[in-house]
Design a protein around this motif. Structure first.
Motif, PDB file in Angstrom:
ATOM      1  N   VAL A 170       0.853  -1.188   0.000  1.00  0.00           N
ATOM      2  CA  VAL A 170       0.000   0.000   0.000  1.00  0.00           C
ATOM      3  C   VAL A 170       0.891   1.241   0.000  1.00  0.00           C
ATOM      4  O   VAL A 170       1.890   1.295   0.718  1.00  0.00           O
ATOM      5  N   THR A 171       0.542   2.227  -0.791  1.00  0.00           N
ATOM      6  CA  THR A 171       1.329   3.458  -0.826  1.00  0.00           C
ATOM      7  C   THR A 171       0.702   4.503   0.076  1.00  0.00           C
ATOM      8  O   THR A 171      -0.489   4.455   0.388  1.00  0.00           O
ATOM      9  N   GLY A 172       1.557   5.472   0.496  1.00  0.00           N
ATOM     10  CA  GLY A 172       1.091   6.538   1.384  1.00  0.00           C
ATOM     11  C   GLY A 172       1.255   6.212   2.850  1.00  0.00           C
ATOM     12  O   GLY A 172       0.810   6.994   3.705  1.00  0.00           O
ATOM     13  N   VAL A 173       1.892   5.063   3.175  1.00  0.00           N
ATOM     14  CA  VAL A 173       2.006   4.621   4.568  1.00  0.00           C
ATOM     15  C   VAL A 173       3.222   5.283   5.220  1.00  0.00           C
ATOM     16  O   VAL A 173       4.335   5.238   4.666  1.00  0.00           O
ATOM     17  N   ALA A 174       3.019   5.896   6.385  1.00  0.00           N
ATOM     18  CA  ALA A 174       4.137   6.445   7.148  1.00  0.00           C
ATOM     19  C   ALA A 174       4.986   5.297   7.686  1.00  0.00           C
ATOM     20  O   ALA A 174       4.459   4.284   8.152  1.00  0.00           O
ATOM     21  N   ALA A 175       6.307   5.433   7.605  1.00  0.00           N
ATOM     22  CA  ALA A 175       7.204   4.326   7.946  1.00  0.00           C
ATOM     23  C   ALA A 175       7.315   4.098   9.447  1.00  0.00           C
ATOM     24  O   ALA A 175       7.347   2.951   9.903  1.00  0.00           O
ATOM     25  N   SER A 176       7.366   5.160  10.246  1.00  0.00           N
ATOM     26  CA  SER A 176       7.556   4.998  11.686  1.00  0.00           C
ATOM     27  C   SER A 176       7.175   6.301  12.378  1.00  0.00           C
ATOM     28  O   SER A 176       6.962   7.340  11.734  1.00  0.00           O
TER      29      SER A 176
ATOM     30  N   ILE B 186      -0.310   7.530  15.605  1.00  0.00           N
ATOM     31  CA  ILE B 186      -0.240   7.172  14.183  1.00  0.00           C
ATOM     32  C   ILE B 186      -1.054   8.222  13.436  1.00  0.00           C
ATOM     33  O   ILE B 186      -2.268   8.326  13.639  1.00  0.00           O
ATOM     34  N   PRO B 187      -0.432   9.019  12.576  1.00  0.00           N
ATOM     35  CA  PRO B 187      -1.163  10.138  11.965  1.00  0.00           C
ATOM     36  C   PRO B 187      -2.143   9.658  10.890  1.00  0.00           C
ATOM     37  O   PRO B 187      -2.084   8.516  10.420  1.00  0.00           O
ATOM     38  N   ALA B 188      -3.043  10.546  10.507  1.00  0.00           N
ATOM     39  CA  ALA B 188      -3.929  10.284   9.372  1.00  0.00           C
ATOM     40  C   ALA B 188      -3.087  10.195   8.103  1.00  0.00           C
ATOM     41  O   ALA B 188      -2.131  10.954   7.920  1.00  0.00           O
ATOM     42  N   GLN B 189      -3.428   9.246   7.244  1.00  0.00           N
ATOM     43  CA  GLN B 189      -2.673   9.023   6.009  1.00  0.00           C
ATOM     44  C   GLN B 189      -3.649   8.713   4.878  1.00  0.00           C
ATOM     45  O   GLN B 189      -4.648   8.031   5.085  1.00  0.00           O
ATOM     46  N   LEU B 190      -3.328   9.187   3.690  1.00  0.00           N
ATOM     47  CA  LEU B 190      -4.105   8.843   2.501  1.00  0.00           C
ATOM     48  C   LEU B 190      -3.466   7.614   1.881  1.00  0.00           C
ATOM     49  O   LEU B 190      -2.335   7.675   1.381  1.00  0.00           O
TER      50      LEU B 190
END
Length: 458
Positions: A196-202, A207-211
């Motif tokens: 999945v793309t748009g995922v924060a790594a760490s 855990i912030p909102a992500q598209l």
């Protein structure tokens, strides 16, 4: 009677014994602070009436008292080993222990051995103390029990602000806040995107909102590995999951063209995303009737569509795919409905025997219509062409009878491979008139009156 005098000697690490006396040797509390068996030796001299008897010796062996030594333990983290090593001043000492543990501690139990290796779990949110009472035994002699206190610190249990999320590809997640009932807990996390793309790594704390975008044809779950910490103790690991469903796309067959009044082919929808459902609706802006207006099936069955106009009509279906609550983009499917061509028949003709017809120019309200025709003549009528295409050319027709006859032309129109209803065109052929005499021709004498001759059509 006989009297007894005695003296006692022992190594210097032996204490508590009486060094001399008369009569019986009394009970004594004797201590051996050495590391091996040692003897207290009593020398006993009997005497009676001034006479001394032979000296006798009496020995008491005193085993040393075993002492337990434990490795110091301050505090441990919940879920770790106690690792308490047991030793003694005496070789060969064995150890047994009992345990006093609060109800919120699991993993503590009584036992034997040279070390206490137990994994203790603190199920509360405050430090808990476990007490091990260790008794050493050496040379069958039990030593003084010793207590070991182990403080088991709490683990910071991870608490998520929301339950696992399921979203559609291209949507934003909700922010997830990390908490614990233990004050002072810290958090860190890392992610496994699984494509999945748009995922924060760490990150830390939340855990912030992500598209997130899932470009596959199946649901994919992003895993966030969260580790909590409290002082020097690593807390529990916990996973948070966000499932990203794909956006389905509809696959349509090729558009079709049908003739008015002729059933269409079934229309089957598909998608590369398994389990996709469809909602569809149809409309016509140019008067086509007979179509199914809406439905939720994966196929539209055959339909008999009617176009009463003279131009090509259309039925357009808007198809919306959906999977797991995720709508895909609409796609349009078109059915072209060609009209049924007609024949504009000119006025009928009436000609005389051996006369020529006027060419019959055929027309239709539907552009591009072609015509095929055949002819059928009444008895006695000849000269007509048996059939042809396009306009009906001029023909010389003969009527060999005395009565009127006809030639009927059956015309079949066709446009865009769609045949229209037959039309008839009639040419009437009148016979050539003959003459009948009454009376028939005859001879008279000069001076006589000729009779009236009546003329009639033959």
């Amino acid at each position: 009677g006989v009297t007894f005098n005695w003296t006692a000697i022992a190594p210097p690490f032996i204490s508590g014994y009486t060094t001399s006396g008369t009569g019986n040797i009394p009970a004594q509390l004797i201590n051996n602070t050495g590391s091996a068996l040692a003897n207290v030796t009593y020398t006993i001299t009997p005497s009676m009436n001034g006479c001394t008897g032979p000296v006798n010796y009496y020995t008491i062996g005193v085993n040393p008292e075993p002492i337990v030594y434990t490795t110091p333990v301050t505090g441990i983290c919940s879920g770790t080993q106690t690792n308490i090593q047991l030793s003694s001043n005496l070789t060969g000492t064995t150890f047994t222990w009992t345990v006093i543990a609060p109800v919120n501690i699991s993993g503590a139990s009584a036992g034997t051995g040279n070390s206490i290796q137990q994994l203790l779990v603190n199920n509360s949110q405050t430090p808990q103390t476990v007490t091990y009472v260790v008794t050493p035994t050496g040379n069958t002699c039990a030593g003084i029990p010793d207590s070991v206190n182990v403080v088991v610190n709490s683990a910071a249990v991870v608490q998520f602000s929301s339950s696992p999320q399921t979203i559609c590809s291209g949507q934003s997640t909700q922010a997830v806040y990390l908490n614990s009932s233990v004050n002072g807990a810290t958090f860190s996390w890392s992610s496994v995107s699984n494509g999945v793309t748009g995922v924060a790594a760490s990150g830390i704390d939340s855990i912030p909102a992500q598209l997130l975008v899932n470009n596959t044809d199946s649901a994919v779950t992003v895993i966030y590995n969260v580790t909590s910490g409290l002082s020097s103790c690593t807390g529990q690991n916990a996973n948070y999951y966000i499932t990203v469903n794909p956006i389905p796309a509809v696959t349509l067959p090729a558009a079709q063209k049908v003739c008015s009044g002729v059933p269409s082919n079934p229309i089957t929808f598909s998608s590369t995303v398994a389990g996709t459902t469809f909602i569809w609706s149809g409309s016509s802006l140019n008067g086509v009737t007979g179509f199914i207006q809406n439905g939720t099936t994966a196929a539209i069955p055959p339909m008999t569509l009617n176009n009463t106009g003279f131009n090509q009509g259309t039925v357009i279906y808007s198809v919306m795919p959906s999977h797991a609550g995720c709508p895909g983009g609409p796609a349009n499917y078109t059915i072209y409905v060609n009209p049924m061509p007609d024949v504009i028949v000119p006025p009928a003709q009436i000609i005389c025997n051996n006369g020529s017809t006027t060419p019959v120019v055929l027309a239709s309200h539907v552009a591009g219509t072609t015509f095929v025709w055949t002819s059928s003549a009444a008895t006695g009528i000849t000269g007509n062409l048996p059939g042809g295409t396009g306009n009906i050319p001029a023909q010389t027709l003969h009527n060999s009878l005395a009565q009127t006859g006809t030639v009927t032309y059956t015309i079949t129109p066709s446009a865009a491979s769609c045949p229209g209803p037959d039309a008839s065109y009639v040419v009437t052929v009148n016979p050539s008139p003959g003459t009948l005499f009454s009376p028939p021709p005859h001879v008279i004498c000069s001076g006589q009156n000729a009779a009236q001759v009546n003329l009639a059509s033959a």
